[in-house]
Design a protein around this motif. Structure first.
Motif, PDB file in Angstrom:
ATOM      1  N   ILE A   2       0.843  -1.194   0.000  1.00  0.00           N
ATOM      2  CA  ILE A   2       0.000   0.000   0.000  1.00  0.00           C
ATOM      3  C   ILE A   2       0.878   1.243   0.000  1.00  0.00           C
ATOM      4  O   ILE A   2       1.848   1.331   0.762  1.00  0.00           O
ATOM      5  N   LEU A   3       0.517   2.194  -0.833  1.00  0.00           N
ATOM      6  CA  LEU A   3       1.103   3.527  -0.796  1.00  0.00           C
ATOM      7  C   LEU A   3       0.064   4.458  -0.204  1.00  0.00           C
ATOM      8  O   LEU A   3      -1.059   4.556  -0.703  1.00  0.00           O
ATOM      9  N   VAL A   4       0.408   5.137   0.870  1.00  0.00           N
ATOM     10  CA  VAL A   4      -0.466   6.134   1.476  1.00  0.00           C
ATOM     11  C   VAL A   4       0.078   7.498   1.066  1.00  0.00           C
ATOM     12  O   VAL A   4       1.242   7.815   1.328  1.00  0.00           O
ATOM     13  N   GLY A   5      -0.745   8.290   0.410  1.00  0.00           N
ATOM     14  CA  GLY A   5      -0.304   9.596  -0.069  1.00  0.00           C
ATOM     15  C   GLY A   5      -1.461  10.557  -0.185  1.00  0.00           C
ATOM     16  O   GLY A   5      -2.482  10.412   0.486  1.00  0.00           O
ATOM     17  N   LYS A   6      -1.267  11.532  -1.070  1.00  0.00           N
ATOM     18  CA  LYS A   6      -2.337  12.478  -1.359  1.00  0.00           C
ATOM     19  C   LYS A   6      -2.089  13.071  -2.736  1.00  0.00           C
ATOM     20  O   LYS A   6      -0.945  13.126  -3.208  1.00  0.00           O
ATOM     21  N   ILE A  35      -4.866  10.161   2.040  1.00  0.00           N
ATOM     22  CA  ILE A  35      -5.222  10.633   3.377  1.00  0.00           C
ATOM     23  C   ILE A  35      -6.452  11.534   3.323  1.00  0.00           C
ATOM     24  O   ILE A  35      -7.091  11.762   4.345  1.00  0.00           O
ATOM     25  N   PHE A  36      -6.779  12.052   2.137  1.00  0.00           N
ATOM     26  CA  PHE A  36      -7.976  12.877   1.995  1.00  0.00           C
ATOM     27  C   PHE A  36      -9.259  12.056   2.060  1.00  0.00           C
ATOM     28  O   PHE A  36     -10.327  12.591   2.311  1.00  0.00           O
ATOM     29  N   ASP A  37      -9.141  10.757   1.804  1.00  0.00           N
ATOM     30  CA  ASP A  37     -10.315   9.882   1.770  1.00  0.00           C
ATOM     31  C   ASP A  37     -10.500   9.058   3.034  1.00  0.00           C
ATOM     32  O   ASP A  37     -11.487   8.338   3.148  1.00  0.00           O
ATOM     33  N   ALA A  39      -9.968   9.418   7.231  1.00  0.00           N
ATOM     34  CA  ALA A  39      -9.589  10.216   8.402  1.00  0.00           C
ATOM     35  C   ALA A  39      -8.602   9.478   9.300  1.00  0.00           C
ATOM     36  O   ALA A  39      -7.712  10.090   9.893  1.00  0.00           O
ATOM     37  N   ARG A  40      -8.736   8.165   9.390  1.00  0.00           N
ATOM     38  CA  ARG A  40      -7.814   7.384  10.212  1.00  0.00           C
ATOM     39  C   ARG A  40      -6.395   7.459   9.653  1.00  0.00           C
ATOM     40  O   ARG A  40      -5.434   7.691  10.390  1.00  0.00           O
ATOM     41  N   LEU A  41      -6.264   7.281   8.342  1.00  0.00           N
ATOM     42  CA  LEU A  41      -4.945   7.390   7.710  1.00  0.00           C
ATOM     43  C   LEU A  41      -4.385   8.800   7.845  1.00  0.00           C
ATOM     44  O   LEU A  41      -3.187   8.979   8.076  1.00  0.00           O
ATOM     45  N   ALA A  42      -5.245   9.792   7.705  1.00  0.00           N
ATOM     46  CA  ALA A  42      -4.794  11.178   7.861  1.00  0.00           C
ATOM     47  C   ALA A  42      -4.254  11.411   9.262  1.00  0.00           C
ATOM     48  O   ALA A  42      -3.215  12.057   9.445  1.00  0.00           O
ATOM     49  N   GLY A  43      -4.933  10.885  10.257  1.00  0.00           N
ATOM     50  CA  GLY A  43      -4.471  11.042  11.626  1.00  0.00           C
ATOM     51  C   GLY A  43      -3.153  10.340  11.899  1.00  0.00           C
ATOM     52  O   GLY A  43      -2.326  10.817  12.676  1.00  0.00           O
ATOM     53  N   MET A  44      -2.944   9.219  11.226  1.00  0.00           N
ATOM     54  CA  MET A  44      -1.725   8.441  11.447  1.00  0.00           C
ATOM     55  C   MET A  44      -0.525   8.955  10.654  1.00  0.00           C
ATOM     56  O   MET A  44       0.598   8.939  11.147  1.00  0.00           O
ATOM     57  N   TYR A  45      -0.780   9.407   9.407  1.00  0.00           N
ATOM     58  CA  TYR A  45       0.336   9.637   8.491  1.00  0.00           C
ATOM     59  C   TYR A  45       0.380  11.019   7.836  1.00  0.00           C
ATOM     60  O   TYR A  45       1.247  11.249   6.980  1.00  0.00           O
ATOM     61  N   ALA A  46      -0.465  11.934   8.219  1.00  0.00           N
ATOM     62  CA  ALA A  46      -0.558  13.218   7.516  1.00  0.00           C
ATOM     63  C   ALA A  46       0.777  13.938   7.381  1.00  0.00           C
ATOM     64  O   ALA A  46       1.047  14.572   6.362  1.00  0.00           O
ATOM     65  N   ASP A  47       1.644  13.831   8.376  1.00  0.00           N
ATOM     66  CA  ASP A  47       2.928  14.533   8.338  1.00  0.00           C
ATOM     67  C   ASP A  47       4.057  13.668   7.806  1.00  0.00           C
ATOM     68  O   ASP A  47       5.218  14.088   7.831  1.00  0.00           O
TER      69      ASP A  47
END
Length: 75
Positions: A2-6, A35-37, A39-47
């Protein structure tokens, strides 16, 4: 894998290209999550994006090392 990005992330674009090549070599499927789709991923990896997950574990952050990724995906 998995690639987590934006969208609009230059580092994500570079990571995507590397992942495409490595996964083709290893004959491994991958997906991209934004991370825009999620919220859990955004909270974990946004930075930390892009984040590469292999078998559910963080493998690379910010930059993808193709040799290391290929080794992780090879049996």
């Amino acid at each position: 894998m998995i690639l987590v990005g934006k969208p609009g992330c230059h580092l994500c674009d570079v990571a995507r290209d590397i992942i495409d090549l490595v996964c083709a070599q290893a004959d491994v499927d991958w997906i991209e999550l934004s991370i825009f789709d999620d919220a859990r991923l955004a909270g974990m990896y946004a930075d930390q994006i892009p984040v590469v997950l292999v078998d559910g574990q963080v493998h690379d952050v910010y930059r993808v090392n193709p040799e290391r990724l290929l080794a992780a995906l090879s049996p």
